[in-house]
Write an enzyme that holds these catalytic residues in place. Structure first.
Site, short mmCIF file in Angstrom:
data_model
loop_
_atom_site.label_atom_id
_atom_site.label_comp_id
_atom_site.label_asym_id
_atom_site.label_seq_id
_atom_site.Cartn_x
_atom_site.Cartn_y
_atom_site.Cartn_z
N LEU A 68 0.82 -1.22 0.00
CA LEU A 68 0.00 0.00 0.00
C LEU A 68 0.85 1.26 0.00
O LEU A 68 0.39 2.32 -0.40
CB LEU A 68 -0.92 0.02 1.23
CG LEU A 68 -1.87 -1.18 1.38
CD1 LEU A 68 -2.58 -1.12 2.72
CD2 LEU A 68 -2.87 -1.21 0.24
N GLN B 187 5.15 3.04 1.15
CA GLN B 187 6.39 2.87 1.89
C GLN B 187 6.93 4.21 2.34
O GLN B 187 6.65 5.24 1.72
CB GLN B 187 7.41 2.08 1.09
CG GLN B 187 8.20 2.84 0.06
CD GLN B 187 9.15 1.87 -0.64
OE1 GLN B 187 8.70 1.12 -1.49
NE2 GLN B 187 10.41 1.89 -0.30
N GLY B 188 7.63 4.18 3.46
CA GLY B 188 8.22 5.41 4.00
C GLY B 188 9.68 5.18 4.30
O GLY B 188 10.27 4.19 3.84
N CYS B 189 10.27 6.10 5.08
CA CYS B 189 11.70 5.99 5.41
C CYS B 189 12.02 4.71 6.17
O CYS B 189 13.12 4.18 6.08
CB CYS B 189 12.13 7.16 6.29
SG CYS B 189 11.86 8.75 5.58
N PHE B 190 11.06 4.25 6.98
CA PHE B 190 11.39 3.20 7.93
C PHE B 190 10.73 1.86 7.64
O PHE B 190 10.84 0.93 8.43
CB PHE B 190 11.03 3.65 9.35
CG PHE B 190 11.69 4.94 9.71
CD1 PHE B 190 13.07 5.00 9.85
CD2 PHE B 190 10.96 6.11 9.87
CE1 PHE B 190 13.70 6.20 10.17
CE2 PHE B 190 11.58 7.30 10.17
CZ PHE B 190 12.96 7.35 10.32
N GLU C 180 7.49 -0.48 5.16
CA GLU C 180 6.41 -0.55 4.17
C GLU C 180 5.09 -0.86 4.86
O GLU C 180 5.08 -1.36 5.99
CB GLU C 180 6.71 -1.66 3.16
CG GLU C 180 8.02 -1.46 2.42
CD GLU C 180 8.44 -2.67 1.58
OE1 GLU C 180 9.35 -2.48 0.76
OE2 GLU C 180 7.88 -3.77 1.76
N VAL C 181 4.00 -0.57 4.15
CA VAL C 181 2.67 -0.95 4.65
C VAL C 181 2.02 -1.85 3.61
O VAL C 181 2.02 -1.54 2.42
CB VAL C 181 1.79 0.29 4.91
CG1 VAL C 181 0.42 -0.15 5.44
CG2 VAL C 181 2.44 1.22 5.92
N LYS D 256 2.42 -3.36 8.95
CA LYS D 256 3.52 -2.40 8.79
C LYS D 256 4.81 -3.17 9.04
O LYS D 256 4.97 -3.78 10.10
CB LYS D 256 3.35 -1.27 9.81
CG LYS D 256 4.22 -0.06 9.55
CD LYS D 256 3.98 0.99 10.62
CE LYS D 256 4.72 2.27 10.32
NZ LYS D 256 3.98 3.17 9.44
N ASP E 136 4.03 12.29 16.24
CA ASP E 136 4.22 12.35 14.78
C ASP E 136 2.86 12.51 14.09
O ASP E 136 2.50 11.75 13.20
CB ASP E 136 4.93 11.08 14.30
CG ASP E 136 5.46 11.22 12.88
OD1 ASP E 136 5.45 12.35 12.35
OD2 ASP E 136 5.88 10.21 12.30
#
EC number: 2.7.10.2
Length: 528
Positions: free
Chosen positions: A273, A275-278, A280-281, A295, A386
């Site tokens: 779905l 992905q970010g710095c840390f 994936e989802v 996650k 956050d």
């Protein structure tokens, strides 16, 4: 059902104690903005709550785990032994070999309910035994077992449900009164030429002898009889009751009994779905039966022991507007298993999804939902750290839920922990948190002000044209984002309150929630 006690007209027909215009009507001229913020003169006392709850007794990392206790079972534990018959409120498909599948209306004897969230039960129809989710059943013949009874639900959430598209006039629900202990509220969808679709709320009062009434003229020995009568005769209500408000099945508390730390093999990752710095989802399936969001964290993102400790607190945070944490894989790479939300992140929804076409009333309602969830985090002495549109998830009918609460403080990456590194969300972070690491619920309030700009600009990056370092310097000098195009000045005033330099001068989430919920309050005819 906020507002004055029931008043009676001379003909003794009931008036609703509050009524509310649909947020989704095309004619915005009927809506008047909340008087709570006008220009720069702010009267916080227009709400009965104090806007500034300073960081009283707050630990820097949110509440200690001792401030949470397991949610107690709503029914007395003397039920163990199967004396009371319970009835299923919804259908349920077994997820493990220890679960029971059942259909709404099926009856059970409870064998053991000491666990709270999952009870051991015997189906009276089949004789089979197994675990059932305790929030899917209620004592037979109780008010809780009635399909029209929605329990602990606020006025605003009742309006959201009743005003969903496709619902007709006369559709209704009964809920606990928010303001009067032991009383109930009847919420009905109505329509008139002036306001279009709206919701009326009537207080149902209880007599000392156990009877119930909306007007003293018509009294009933049970809530069930009052509802039955109101389905046949309007009797002074705005409309006779037609059908029960449709609802969605609640989320179970956890995936199954004892399914908290789960083996990685029990999860199947199916659709990526984002992905970010840390990490994936993914959308995926647990145990071959249950749709979930997963996650996955990159190796080294956080210490497994610290994560597991925080996750124990996170799973005890339970609120309609928070994404529930279902389970974890606690060895690296860490997996976090949560409810799957159909529309993805609020940021993507606003930029590329249906959110592109939303008008201000819907955007303000989404903001009110987020404030509702954050007001709960505030009450629990927790901190998000956050808060931004990327960490809000959207479901059907514009339902918003807060995700990733509390995770940020566990991140070990140097690019993040430096707080000025490339991976740190400077543009959303309060200056005292970015510069000195002072994270409190008040730094979350600052972030909420930034999130409001994301909502009204449909996902635009805050401080357009400025790089992180510039933002930090300018904000320290007193710069604040100007009113976004098309945003009412009164909403920008709320943003500026969230961005007060002194954290203690920022409003509470409790105040923000009530301000946003009442933002489009209909002008009531005199006499209400």
């Amino acid at each position: 059902d906020k507002g004055p006690a029931m008043k009676y007209r001379t003909d003794n027909t009931p008036e609703p104690i509050s009524s509310h215009v649909s947020h989704y009507g095309s004619d915005s001229s009927q809506a008047t903005q909340s008087p709570a913020i006008k220009g720069s003169a702010v009267n916080f006392n227009s709400h009965s709550m104090t806007p500034f709850g300073g960081p009283s007794g707050m630990t820097p990392f949110g509440g200690a785990s001792s401030s949470f206790s397991a949610v107690p079972s709503p029914y007395p534990s003397t039920l163990t032994g199967g004396g009371t018959v319970f009835v299923a409120l919804y259908d349920y498909e077994a997820r493990t070999t220890d679960d029971l599948s059942f259909k709404g209306g099926e009856r059970f004897q409870i064998i053991n309910n000491t666990e709270g969230d999952w009870w051991e039960a015997r189906s009276i129809a089949t004789g089979k035994t197994g675990y059932i989710p305790s929030n899917y059943v209620a004592p037979a013949d109780s008010i809780e077992a009635e399909e029209w009874y929605f329990g602990k639900m606020g006025r605003k959430d009742a309006e959201r449900l009743l005003l969903n598209p496709g619902n007709q006039r006369g559709i209704f629900l009964v809920r606990e009164s928010e303001t009067t202990k032991g009383a109930y509220s009847l919420s009905i969808r109505d329509w008139d030429e002036v306001r279009g679709d709206n919701v009326k709320h009537y207080k149902i009062r209880k007599l000392d002898n156990g009877g119930y009434y909306i007007t003293t003229r018509a009294q009933f020995e049970s809530l069930q009889k009052l509802v039955k009568h109101s389905r046949e005769h309007a009797d002074g209500l705005c409309h006779k009751l037609t059908t029960v408000c449709p609802t969605v099945k609640p989320q179970t508390q956890g995936l199954a009994k004892d399914a908290w730390e789960i083996p990685r093999e029990s999860l199947r990752l199916e659709v990526k779905l984002g992905q970010g710095c840390f990490g994936e989802v993914w959308m995926g399936t647990w145990n071959g039966t249950t749709k979930v969001a997963i996650k996955t964290l990159k190796l080294g993102t956080m210490m497994p022991e610290a994560f597991l400790q925080e996750a124990q607190i996170m799973k005890k945070l339970r609120h309609d507007k928070l994404v529930p944490l279902y389970a974890v894989v606690s060895e690296e790479p860490i997996y976090i298993v949560t409810e799957f939300m159909t529309k993805g992140s609020l940021l993507d929804f606003l930029k590329e999804g249906e959110g592109k076409f939303l008008k201000l009333p819907q955007l303000v309602d989404m903001a009110a939902q987020i404030a509702d969830g954050m007001a709960y985090i505030e009450r629990m002495n927790y901190i998000h750290r956050d808060l931004r549109a990327a960490n809000i998830l959207v479901g059907d009918n514009l339902v918003c839920k807060i995700a990733d609460f509390g995770l940020a403080r566990l991140i070990e990456d140097n690019e993040y922990t430096a707080r000025q590194g490339a991976k740190f969300p400077i543009k959303w972070t309060a200056p005292e948190a970015a510069l000195y690491g002072r994270f409190t619920i008040k730094s979350d309030v600052w972030s909420f002000g930034i999130l409001l700009t994301e909502l009204v600009t449909k996902g635009r990056v805050p401080y357009p044209g400025m790089v992180n370092r510039e933002v930090l310097e300018q904000v320290e000098r007193g710069y604040r984002m100007p009113c976004p195009q098309g945003c009412p000045e009164s909403l920008h005033e709320l943003m500026k309150l969230c961005w007060k330099k002194d954290p203690d001068e920022r409003p509470t989430f409790e105040y923000i929630q009530s301000f946003l919920e009442d933002y489009f309050t209909a002008a009531e005819p005199s006499g209400y």
